[in-house]
Design a protein around this motif. Structure first.
Motif, mmCIF file in Angstrom:
data_model
loop_
_atom_site.group_PDB
_atom_site.id
_atom_site.type_symbol
_atom_site.label_atom_id
_atom_site.label_comp_id
_atom_site.label_asym_id
_atom_site.label_seq_id
_atom_site.Cartn_x
_atom_site.Cartn_y
_atom_site.Cartn_z
ATOM 1 N N TYR A 1 -13.396 14.356 -3.302
ATOM 2 C CA TYR A 1 -14.404 14.758 -2.317
ATOM 3 C C TYR A 1 -13.922 14.477 -0.897
ATOM 4 C CZ TYR A 1 -19.184 15.305 -0.466
ATOM 5 O OH TYR A 1 -20.311 15.715 0.212
ATOM 6 N N LEU A 2 -13.339 13.298 -0.696
ATOM 7 C CA LEU A 2 -12.839 12.961 0.638
ATOM 8 C C LEU A 2 -11.695 13.886 1.044
ATOM 9 C CD1 LEU A 2 -12.846 9.057 0.390
ATOM 10 C CD2 LEU A 2 -14.405 10.470 1.736
ATOM 11 N N ARG A 3 -10.882 14.263 0.083
ATOM 12 C CA ARG A 3 -9.771 15.167 0.381
ATOM 13 C C ARG A 3 -10.305 16.515 0.890
ATOM 14 N NH1 ARG A 3 -7.615 15.067 -4.362
ATOM 15 N NH2 ARG A 3 -6.562 13.087 -3.964
ATOM 16 N N GLN A 4 -11.408 16.985 0.325
ATOM 17 C CA GLN A 4 -12.004 18.252 0.755
ATOM 18 C C GLN A 4 -12.630 18.137 2.153
ATOM 19 O OE1 GLN A 4 -14.891 19.438 -2.172
ATOM 20 N NE2 GLN A 4 -13.490 19.083 -3.884
ATOM 21 N N LEU A 5 -13.179 16.964 2.472
ATOM 22 C CA LEU A 5 -13.964 16.818 3.698
ATOM 23 C C LEU A 5 -13.178 16.358 4.908
ATOM 24 C CD1 LEU A 5 -17.200 15.073 2.323
ATOM 25 C CD2 LEU A 5 -16.885 17.494 2.853
ATOM 26 N N THR A 6 -12.057 15.673 4.701
ATOM 27 C CA THR A 6 -11.350 15.066 5.824
ATOM 28 C C THR A 6 -10.770 16.129 6.742
ATOM 29 O OG1 THR A 6 -10.778 13.154 4.462
ATOM 30 C CG2 THR A 6 -9.503 13.482 6.476
ATOM 31 N N PRO A 7 -11.097 16.111 8.024
ATOM 32 C CA PRO A 7 -10.550 17.114 8.960
ATOM 33 C C PRO A 7 -9.052 16.905 9.164
ATOM 34 C CG PRO A 7 -11.857 15.465 10.140
ATOM 35 C CD PRO A 7 -12.053 15.204 8.684
ATOM 36 N N PRO A 8 -8.325 17.930 9.524
ATOM 37 C CA PRO A 8 -6.857 17.835 9.611
ATOM 38 C C PRO A 8 -6.374 16.965 10.771
ATOM 39 C CG PRO A 8 -7.619 19.984 10.362
ATOM 40 C CD PRO A 8 -8.807 19.305 9.769
ATOM 41 N N GLN A 9 -7.232 16.646 11.714
ATOM 42 C CA GLN A 9 -6.797 15.872 12.884
ATOM 43 C C GLN A 9 -6.633 14.375 12.583
ATOM 44 O OE1 GLN A 9 -9.451 17.850 12.758
ATOM 45 N NE2 GLN A 9 -9.210 19.476 14.315
ATOM 46 N N VAL A 10 -7.110 13.914 11.408
ATOM 47 C CA VAL A 10 -7.001 12.503 11.042
ATOM 48 C C VAL A 10 -6.519 12.395 9.600
ATOM 49 C CG1 VAL A 10 -8.812 11.732 12.652
ATOM 50 C CG2 VAL A 10 -9.427 12.409 10.306
ATOM 51 N N GLN A 11 -6.142 11.188 9.198
ATOM 52 C CA GLN A 11 -5.750 10.921 7.825
ATOM 53 C C GLN A 11 -6.715 9.886 7.231
ATOM 54 O OE1 GLN A 11 -3.099 10.314 10.385
ATOM 55 N NE2 GLN A 11 -3.027 12.555 10.302
ATOM 56 N N ALA A 12 -7.174 10.152 6.035
ATOM 57 C CA ALA A 12 -8.083 9.234 5.350
ATOM 58 C C ALA A 12 -7.378 8.658 4.130
ATOM 59 C CB ALA A 12 -9.360 9.950 4.933
ATOM 60 N N THR A 13 -7.441 7.355 3.983
ATOM 61 C CA THR A 13 -6.881 6.689 2.813
ATOM 62 C C THR A 13 -7.957 5.818 2.175
ATOM 63 O OG1 THR A 13 -6.035 4.856 4.155
ATOM 64 C CG2 THR A 13 -4.528 6.681 3.698
ATOM 65 N N LEU A 14 -7.907 5.719 0.850
ATOM 66 C CA LEU A 14 -8.893 4.942 0.107
ATOM 67 C C LEU A 14 -8.163 3.892 -0.719
ATOM 68 C CD1 LEU A 14 -12.032 4.955 -0.549
ATOM 69 C CD2 LEU A 14 -11.360 6.062 -2.700
ATOM 70 N N GLN A 15 -8.598 2.645 -0.589
ATOM 71 C CA GLN A 15 -8.034 1.558 -1.381
ATOM 72 C C GLN A 15 -9.130 0.974 -2.263
ATOM 73 O OE1 GLN A 15 -6.493 -1.764 0.830
ATOM 74 N NE2 GLN A 15 -5.620 -2.743 -0.981
ATOM 75 N N ALA A 16 -8.993 1.155 -3.580
ATOM 76 C CA ALA A 16 -9.967 0.592 -4.517
ATOM 77 C C ALA A 16 -9.694 -0.894 -4.688
ATOM 78 C CB ALA A 16 -9.890 1.307 -5.858
ATOM 79 N N GLN A 17 -10.769 -1.690 -4.731
ATOM 80 C CA GLN A 17 -10.632 -3.146 -4.784
ATOM 81 C C GLN A 17 -11.283 -3.773 -6.008
ATOM 82 O OE1 GLN A 17 -12.480 -3.537 -0.942
ATOM 83 N NE2 GLN A 17 -10.536 -3.921 0.078
ATOM 84 N N LEU A 18 -12.132 -3.038 -6.698
ATOM 85 C CA LEU A 18 -12.810 -3.595 -7.868
ATOM 86 C C LEU A 18 -13.248 -2.462 -8.771
ATOM 87 C CD1 LEU A 18 -14.335 -5.851 -9.478
ATOM 88 C CD2 LEU A 18 -16.282 -5.454 -7.957
#
Length: 472
Positions: A346-363
């Motif tokens: 979902y985040l991959r679909q929504l993230t605009p091209p001007q920024v980079q979004a990364t997700l780190q799972a912790q639990l």
């Protein structure tokens, strides 16, 4: 049971309370490295105390972060075995200004012991320690074998517990486990928890420019990571309060009409939950009571935001980065690893091209349910009746305790959730307290539970039963 009712004489309750205050006074905050020494000192204190009351095989096991304390008392191979779990680490105390007592002062006022960890979980685990002390001091053999596993990382998601349990499967072999880290409905009405929600915790980072930029020079020309993050977070829920991630609800197992009816009769009404939350109006998924939303249904909470200038006054910059902490609570049927992948897609679909979004799972922790008609659950219900003078009602909890799934996966045993906390005792918040009448009654309940379990061998046919059987 009041303190004067204990058979060991009037000095024993005073001594037990003084020892509990010593335990609560350790600032064993597991998430903050500056308290690592206090966590270790707390583990050493517990190990010494377990030796003094007569337990055997006491060891402090090192992990990559905080120690695990183990002890046992084995009375014979023909007796059943109970594994008692608790955690001695605690949450941070900030904001300290919101406390009216010192967070680690272990202050007793009226019938309450105040301090971080007094209820979650030092006071609750200590009920079992004190029950064992009374049994060992009686001069009679224990009615069953007992093993204790006391962890120092529960409040940070138990990152090293799974490897420990897997490596020590033979040492930890048991017929059942018990932990006390949940709530009763009220001080007058005990309750037995048969279900927990699962959990997924993650941190979302949005990266923009390499360094801070002057907002007058670049504002309006580059996408601000804080704005991009805010838009991503806003897209995680729809206007009705449902989680908007595609496929999020697909695996949720709907509750039966009988279970929903039981929870309506015995669970807290909306008005009570609103009073406890100190808010005037609820929010969330339509079609469910507030209690159902927090126990039967999944949720997503934004638990932290950071980015940009946080000091006093003005600093006119576009920050290079923004972060958000996300906390999912998962309903029966949901797999935290699948939910993580759904979120990533979902985040991959929504993230605009001007920024980079990364997700780190912790639990990652799956949901958990144990059948109320399991023999160990029935023994717990009878023990509550002895300890509190009133039969418990069944309840689900909206919280997550990762260890129960570890015990199920690696040891093949169910965990009985015998809580002695209260809904308003301030867990994770300021002025946390333990209701001391619950502590004394909890000891009596633990005594009754140990004796009842020692009277029978568990039936293997119940080990994999997880369908609730609810009676009015």
């Amino acid at each position: 049971m009041q303190p004067a009712d204990f058979p060991s004489g009037p000095a024993w309750p005073r001594r037990a309370l003084a020892q509990l205050r010593q335990l609560v006074a350790f600032p064993s905050i597991s998430t903050d490295p500056q308290y690592a020494g206090a966590v270790r000192a707390c583990a050493a204190w517990l190990a010494g105390h377990l030796r003094r009351i007569g337990l055997d095989g006491v060891q402090v096991f090192e992990t990559p972060r905080h120690p695990i304390v183990y002890a046992e008392k084995l009375v014979g191979p023909r007796k059943p075995t109970l594994l008692i779990y608790g955690h001695y680490d605690v949450q941070p105390v900030e904001p300290t200004a919101a406390w009216t007592v010192p967070p680690f002062g272990a202050v007793v006022h009226a019938d309450k012991l105040y301090g971080r960890g007094a209820s979650d979980d030092k006071g609750q685990l200590f009920t079992h320690v004190k029950a064992l002390e009374l049994l060992l001091a009686s001069g009679q053999p224990l009615p069953l074998n007992v093993k204790l596993l006391l962890e120092g990382e529960e409040e940070i998601g138990s990152p090293n517990l799974g490897a420990f349990v897997q490596a020590h499967r033979r040492r930890l072999r048991a017929d059942w486990a018990v932990l006390s880290d949940t709530n009763m409905i009220s001080s007058a009405q005990p309750s037995l928890t048969y279900g927990l929600r699962g959990a997924l915790a993650a941190e979302l980072t949005v990266q923009g420019p390499r360094a801070e930029l002057h907002s007058g020079v670049f504002g309006g020309a580059v996408l601000n990571p804080l704005q991009a993050l805010s838009e991503l977070l806003a897209a995680l829920h729809d206007a009705d309060g449902r989680v908007a991630i595609p496929g999020f609800y697909a695996a949720v197992q709907p509750a039966t009409a009988a279970e929903r009816a039981y929870l309506r009769r015995h669970g807290p009404p909306d008005a009570q939950l609103l009073r406890e939350a100190q808010v005037g109006q609820g929010w969330g998924e339509p079609g469910y009571s507030l209690y159902e939303r927090t126990t039967l249904r999944p949720s997503l909470s934004i638990t932290g935001l950071s980015g940009g200038y946080q000091g006093e006054g003005v600093k006119s910059v576009v920050p290079p980065q923004a972060r958000a902490k996300l906390s999912f609570r998962l309903a029966p049927g949901q797999d935290p690893h699948i939910v993580e992948q759904q979120l990533r897609n979902y985040l991959r679909q929504l993230t605009p091209p001007q920024v980079q979004a990364t997700l780190q799972a912790q639990l990652h922790a799956p949901p958990y349910t144990v059948a109320p008609d399991h023999p160990a659950m029935q023994a717990a219900a009878q023990a509550y009746t002895e300890g509190f003078g009133r039969a418990p009602v069944l309840q689900r909890s909206g919280g997550t305790i990762p260890v129960v799934s570890l015990f199920e996966e690696h040891l093949g045993i169910p965990t009985v959730l015998m809580g002695f906390g209260l809904p308003d005792d301030g867990k994770h918040g300021p002025d946390e307290f333990l209701h001391l009448p619950n502590f004394w009654r909890g000891i009596r309940t633990s005594l009754a539970f140990l004796r009842r379990l020692g009277a029978f061998q568990p039936s293997p046919s119940h080990a994999s039963s997880h369908e609730p059987v609810l009676h009015s």
